[in-house]
Design a protein around this motif. Structure first.
Motif, PDB file in Angstrom:
ATOM      1  N   ASN A   1       4.530   2.545   6.283  1.00 48.20           N
ATOM      2  CA  ASN A   1       3.602   1.957   5.379  1.00 48.20           C
ATOM      3  C   ASN A   1       3.810   0.458   5.215  1.00 48.20           C
ATOM      4  OD1 ASN A   1       2.806   4.479   4.211  1.00 48.20           O
ATOM      5  ND2 ASN A   1       4.848   4.595   3.170  1.00 48.20           N
ATOM      6  N   MET A   2       2.743  -0.077   5.248  1.00 45.48           N
ATOM      7  CA  MET A   2       2.332  -1.398   5.146  1.00 45.48           C
ATOM      8  C   MET A   2       2.979  -1.989   3.888  1.00 45.48           C
ATOM      9  SD  MET A   2       1.381  -1.855   8.234  1.00 45.48           S
ATOM     10  CE  MET A   2       0.731  -3.591   8.478  1.00 45.48           C
TER      11      MET A   2
ATOM     12  N   VAL B   1      -1.395   1.991   5.908  1.00 45.33           N
ATOM     13  CA  VAL B   1      -0.484   2.494   6.942  1.00 45.33           C
ATOM     14  C   VAL B   1      -0.676   2.159   8.262  1.00 45.33           C
ATOM     15  CG1 VAL B   1      -1.535   4.626   6.884  1.00 45.33           C
ATOM     16  CG2 VAL B   1       1.095   4.592   7.432  1.00 45.33           C
ATOM     17  N   ALA B   2       0.299   2.138   9.069  1.00 48.49           N
ATOM     18  CA  ALA B   2       0.106   1.983  10.781  1.00 48.49           C
ATOM     19  C   ALA B   2       0.722   3.150  11.249  1.00 48.49           C
ATOM     20  CB  ALA B   2       1.108   0.694  10.919  1.00 48.49           C
ATOM     21  N   GLU B   3       0.145   3.807  12.006  1.00 44.74           N
ATOM     22  CA  GLU B   3       0.278   4.897  12.603  1.00 44.74           C
ATOM     23  C   GLU B   3       0.499   4.856  14.237  1.00 44.74           C
ATOM     24  OE1 GLU B   3      -2.675   8.068  12.147  1.00 44.74           O
ATOM     25  OE2 GLU B   3      -2.198   8.328  10.169  1.00 44.74           O
TER      26      GLU B   3
ATOM     27  N   ILE C   1       6.194  -2.866  15.228  1.00 44.91           N
ATOM     28  CA  ILE C   1       4.953  -2.715  14.829  1.00 44.91           C
ATOM     29  C   ILE C   1       4.443  -3.727  13.654  1.00 44.91           C
ATOM     30  CG2 ILE C   1       3.334  -1.280  13.544  1.00 44.91           C
ATOM     31  CD1 ILE C   1       4.764   1.265  14.740  1.00 44.91           C
ATOM     32  N   SER C   2       5.195  -4.324  12.875  1.00 48.28           N
ATOM     33  CA  SER C   2       4.941  -5.179  11.838  1.00 48.28           C
ATOM     34  C   SER C   2       6.045  -6.250  11.658  1.00 48.28           C
ATOM     35  CB  SER C   2       4.459  -4.472  10.707  1.00 48.28           C
ATOM     36  OG  SER C   2       4.124  -5.386   9.632  1.00 48.28           O
ATOM     37  N   LYS C   3       5.849  -7.290  12.449  1.00 47.14           N
ATOM     38  CA  LYS C   3       6.773  -8.257  12.339  1.00 47.14           C
ATOM     39  C   LYS C   3       6.864  -8.832  10.658  1.00 47.14           C
ATOM     40  CE  LYS C   3       9.669 -11.832  12.974  1.00 47.14           C
ATOM     41  NZ  LYS C   3      10.891 -11.555  12.904  1.00 47.14           N
ATOM     42  N   SER C   4       7.710  -8.400  10.092  1.00 50.19           N
ATOM     43  CA  SER C   4       7.970  -8.822   8.681  1.00 50.19           C
ATOM     44  C   SER C   4       6.569  -8.499   7.868  1.00 50.19           C
ATOM     45  CB  SER C   4       8.293 -10.338   8.539  1.00 50.19           C
ATOM     46  OG  SER C   4       8.517 -10.808   7.272  1.00 50.19           O
ATOM     47  N   GLN C   5       5.786  -9.813   7.247  1.00 48.86           N
ATOM     48  CA  GLN C   5       4.523  -9.406   6.809  1.00 48.86           C
ATOM     49  C   GLN C   5       3.355  -9.915   7.455  1.00 48.86           C
ATOM     50  OE1 GLN C   5       5.369 -11.156   2.640  1.00 48.86           O
ATOM     51  NE2 GLN C   5       6.413  -9.345   2.251  1.00 48.86           N
TER      52      GLN C   5
ATOM     53  N   LYS D   1      -2.581   2.531  15.164  1.00 47.49           N
ATOM     54  CA  LYS D   1      -3.597   2.281  14.191  1.00 47.49           C
ATOM     55  C   LYS D   1      -3.359   1.686  13.091  1.00 47.49           C
ATOM     56  CE  LYS D   1      -5.891   6.532  16.058  1.00 47.49           C
ATOM     57  NZ  LYS D   1      -6.689   7.805  15.421  1.00 47.49           N
ATOM     58  N   MET D   2      -3.913   0.896  12.138  1.00 47.04           N
ATOM     59  CA  MET D   2      -3.846   0.336  11.115  1.00 47.04           C
ATOM     60  C   MET D   2      -4.827   0.933  10.265  1.00 47.04           C
ATOM     61  SD  MET D   2      -2.458  -3.570  11.752  1.00 47.04           S
ATOM     62  CE  MET D   2      -2.743  -4.038   9.772  1.00 47.04           C
ATOM     63  N   LEU D   3      -4.516   1.670   9.303  1.00 44.59           N
ATOM     64  CA  LEU D   3      -5.580   2.549   8.483  1.00 44.59           C
ATOM     65  C   LEU D   3      -5.429   1.999   7.089  1.00 44.59           C
ATOM     66  CD1 LEU D   3      -4.702   5.946   9.777  1.00 44.59           C
ATOM     67  CD2 LEU D   3      -6.279   4.401  10.634  1.00 44.59           C
TER      68      LEU D   3
END
Length: 337
Positions: A216-217, A227-229, A16-20, A264-266
């Motif tokens: 949590n981003m 946050v990513a859901e 979902i989130s490759k590193s930053q 979703k990125m909220l």
């Protein structure tokens, strides 16, 4: 069980989130950011759908009433070569000029392309640049999208097996998730008459899986409540057969798999752009809220062939499934009655 589930959640969080890097795509402005995120994440979402629909069985034979087995396995869905790259010309981007024509998806290899952005903020022309996320193929087991599975199967009356994959919410402040999978297998060997005297068993199987993950981003971009859901629902229906011998069991199946997922990125994200004006007006910041809302789906026919080695109540199994994302499944099981 929790350790295996945490492994699955961490694999998903990595995708979902490759590193930053994934947050940086938001600098592309909302429309282009959604297009780029969808293209980057699609192989992971499709691979998870196909993987969660795999590994549900290692025999067509059902347990005796209240007999059971516990299996621990790993499914690895291989991403087709064409889904390892993003081709920017196919996306219809409006605010971006890239230094390259392609960039790796999450399932690809190598560094991401440099993207040059030109847009407007409050009527002011602005520019910036960012690097697309790199691919993580080399960091994944078997260079494929992994989906670990822990499953309980219990024999019911009338030659049914009920199957359960369940994990209550586990994790920590960074990533939390829960999973529920339900399956039902009905042996129909007897309807074929004399075949029920042979070591051949035939069954019908249906299964459904639901998985939810909150990630949590890490705050690469300033903002709040980031946050990513991720939500996944998958289903499969198959006709399966097996030849059960004392030590070796050969099994296979034909059927259909499908599912859908959302990402979703909220939260709020503060984006800084260059204006080209003299200081102190050389930069401008704008805030966007809940910028990413994407839907993914995958479906298709599947064919599976596999084998199981039986050492008393201890089983070792492995199989290969031909489908859009071909999947290898392997694991161990402890089976009684």
């Amino acid at each position: 069980m929790k350790k295996l589930t945490l492994f699955m959640l961490l694999c998903l969080a990595t995708q979902i989130s490759k590193s930053q890097e994934l947050e940086n795509i938001l600098l592309a402005a909302t429309a282009d950011a959604n297009k780029l995120t969808e293209a980057y994440m699609k192989p992971a979402m499709s691979g998870l759908i196909y993987g969660m629909n795999s590994g549900w069985y290692h025999t067509a034979k059902v347990h005796k009433k209240l007999g059971f087995d516990i299996s621990i396995g790993l499914n690895a869905s291989t991403v087709p070569n064409e889904d390892e790259l993003i081709t920017f010309a196919n996306l219809g981007l409006t605010n971006i000029v890239s230094t390259s024509t392609t960039s790796p998806t999450v399932a690809g290899s190598g560094d991401g392309a440099i993207m040059n952005v030109g847009t407007t903020v409050n009527g002011q022309p602005v520019t910036t640049s960012f690097e697309m996320p790199s691919g993580i193929k080399d960091d994944l087991p078997l260079n494929a999208v992994p989906t670990p599975a822990i499953q309980l199967s219990v024999g019911l009356p009338f030659k049914f097996d009920a199957m359960l994959r369940v994990v209550p919410e586990v994790g920590d402040d960074d990533v939390k998730g829960k999973l529920l999978g339900l399956g039902l297998k009905k042996e129909i060997t007897s309807i074929f008459g004399p075949l029920d005297k042979l070591p051949l068993h035939v069954s019908l199987l249906a299964a459904y899986t639901k998985m939810d993950v909150n990630y949590n981003m890490d705050g690469t971009l300033p903002g709040q409540n980031q946050v990513a859901e991720f939500d996944l629902s998958s289903f499969t229906a198959q006709a399966i057969a097996s030849l059960n011998f004392p030590i070796i069991n050969v099994y296979g199946g034909l059927g259909y798999s499908g599912g859908n997922s959302t990402l979703k990125m909220l939260g709020s994200y503060d984006l800084e752009y260059d204006t080209g004006l003299p200081a102190p007006n050389d930069t401008i910041t704008t805030t966007i809220t809940d910028p990413i809302n994407l839907d993914f789906d995958a479906s298709g026919f599947r064919a599976t062939i596999g084998a199981r080695l039986s050492l008393g109540f201890f089983k070792i199994f492995g199989d290969y499934t031909l489908q859009e994302y071909n999947t290898i499944s392997a694991g161990i099981a402890f089976s009684f009655r």
